[in-house]
Design a protein around this motif. Structure first.
Motif, short mmCIF file in Angstrom:
data_model
loop_
_atom_site.label_atom_id
_atom_site.label_comp_id
_atom_site.label_asym_id
_atom_site.label_seq_id
_atom_site.Cartn_x
_atom_site.Cartn_y
_atom_site.Cartn_z
N LEU A 31 6.25 0.53 -5.76
CA LEU A 31 5.39 -0.34 -4.97
C LEU A 31 4.35 0.45 -4.17
N GLU A 32 4.74 1.58 -3.62
CA GLU A 32 3.79 2.40 -2.88
C GLU A 32 2.77 3.05 -3.81
N ARG A 35 0.36 0.39 -4.32
CA ARG A 35 -0.42 0.20 -3.08
C ARG A 35 -1.47 1.28 -2.95
N GLU A 41 -0.86 -4.90 -1.51
CA GLU A 41 -0.95 -4.54 -0.09
C GLU A 41 0.41 -4.77 0.56
N ARG A 42 0.68 -4.00 1.60
CA ARG A 42 1.90 -4.22 2.37
C ARG A 42 1.79 -5.51 3.17
N TYR A 86 5.33 -6.91 -0.27
CA TYR A 86 4.02 -6.57 -0.82
C TYR A 86 3.37 -7.82 -1.35
N TYR A 88 0.15 -9.46 -3.70
CA TYR A 88 -0.83 -9.12 -4.75
C TYR A 88 -1.68 -10.31 -5.09
#
Length: 88
Positions: A31-32, A35, A41-42, A86, A88
């Motif tokens: 996920l990071e 990102r 995005e967080r 997160y 999207y």
């Protein structure tokens, strides 16, 4: 207030764990990675450690998370009682 409509594309690290059988650390790394490439995005969701309240509100920033739990009205420690999601 920075609240996100939860019905609009929110994903949690636990979703990847369940779907792909990976561990939580790998899920956050994926996920990071996404990102960092501006694909997602967080977002943040409050989770009171006392009443376990997760009211479904997801926030754009950690600063948007309320200071108090809406259920037990106890002050929330944002760093300890917030779930990273997160969008999207």
């Amino acid at each position: 207030m920075g609240v996100i409509d939860k019905n609009n594309s929110i994903i949690y690290a636990g979703d990847l764990v369940s779907k792909f059988g990976i561990d939580i650390k790998q899920a956050y790394e994926i996920l990071e990675f996404m990102r960092d490439r501006e694909l997602i995005e967080r977002a943040y969701e409050m989770n009171s450690s006392i009443c376990k309240c997760i009211n479904g509100e997801v926030f754009n920033t950690i600063m948007s998370v309320p200071d108090n739990c809406p259920k037990c009205e106890r002050e929330i420690d944002c760093l300890e009682e917030t779930i990273v999601a997160y969008k999207y």
